[in-house]
Design an enzyme around this catalytic site. Structure first.
Site, PDB file in Angstrom:
ATOM      1  N   CYS A  95      -2.944  -7.935   6.105  1.00 27.17           N
ATOM      2  CA  CYS A  95      -2.962  -6.537   5.653  1.00 27.17           C
ATOM      3  C   CYS A  95      -4.309  -6.172   5.060  1.00 27.17           C
ATOM      4  CB  CYS A  95      -1.843  -6.286   4.654  1.00 27.17           C
ATOM      5  SG  CYS A  95      -0.198  -6.401   5.396  1.00 27.17           S
ATOM      6  N   GLU A 118       2.150  -2.363   4.630  1.00 25.72           N
ATOM      7  CA  GLU A 118       0.797  -1.798   4.629  1.00 25.72           C
ATOM      8  C   GLU A 118       0.337  -1.448   6.041  1.00 25.72           C
ATOM      9  OE1 GLU A 118       0.939  -4.910   1.266  1.00 25.72           O
ATOM     10  OE2 GLU A 118       1.768  -4.679   3.282  1.00 25.72           O
ATOM     11  N   HIS A 135       4.185  -5.398   8.574  1.00 30.07           N
ATOM     12  CA  HIS A 135       4.184  -5.360   7.113  1.00 30.07           C
ATOM     13  C   HIS A 135       4.095  -3.902   6.662  1.00 30.07           C
ATOM     14  CE1 HIS A 135       2.654  -9.748   6.422  1.00 30.07           C
ATOM     15  NE2 HIS A 135       3.553  -9.679   7.410  1.00 30.07           N
ATOM     16  N   CYS A 185      -1.383  -9.193   1.816  1.00 36.04           N
ATOM     17  CA  CYS A 185      -1.638 -10.507   2.399  1.00 36.04           C
ATOM     18  C   CYS A 185      -2.970 -10.451   3.154  1.00 36.04           C
ATOM     19  CB  CYS A 185      -0.495 -10.896   3.332  1.00 36.04           C
ATOM     20  SG  CYS A 185      -0.517 -10.026   4.918  1.00 36.04           S
TER      21      CYS A 185
END
Length: 157
Positions: free
Chosen positions: A87, A56, A54, A84
């Site tokens: 993350c 992040e 992801h 999410c």
């Protein structure tokens, strides 16, 4: 909101939009310390492929490498969407001091992403979740922590 917040968030959003143009997911993240961009990344889940890549997480990896530290205290993470649960866990582990996001988990859900559902799932008692998880203690259980405590290399992270 400071002007820096707006410009850094705009950068995260542009990374997300550029990633979509390249065939990737619509997420971007920027990590800043003392007004300087330390790291930036778009979502790389599709391109690598890696379900943990992801935006992040990738930005955290780059920032940790750039600063040669797992402790990112004093930084701000700007992200195109509310992090999410995975993350968010990484953000806490990295000790990032502040998070600023644009879209939220419900915006992501409307676009077909599972963020809101994962937040709902994690709020449930573990026995009610859709993923079966169980603890199994065997004779060696816990010794790895004793080894760590006795190793002389122990660091709190």
């Amino acid at each position: 909101m400071k002007e820096e917040d707006k410009s850094c968030l705009a950068l995260a959003l542009e990374l997300a939009r550029e990633n979509v143009r390249k065939g990737g997911g619509p997420f971007g993240a920027v990590i800043v310390r003392d007004g300087q961009v330390i790291a930036a990344s778009a979502n790389e889940v599709i391109s690598i492929p890696d379900p943990t890549a992801h935006a992040e997480v990738q930005a955290i990896r780059k920032a940790a490498e750039a600063l040669d530290s797992y402790d990112l205290s004093g930084t701000t993470l700007y992200t195109s969407c509310e992090p999410c649960p995975m993350c968010l866990g990484a953000i806490y582990w990295a000790r990032i001091s502040r998070v600023v996001f644009a879209s939220d988990r419900f915006d992501a859900e409307k676009a077909g992403f599972r963020d809101a559902g994962l937040y709902r799932e994690l709020a449930m008692p573990s026995v009610e979740r859709s993923l079966p998880v169980e603890q199994l203690k065997i004779p060696m259980t816990g010794r790895e922590f004793e080894d760590w405590a006795d190793s002389g290399i122990r660091q709190d992270y």
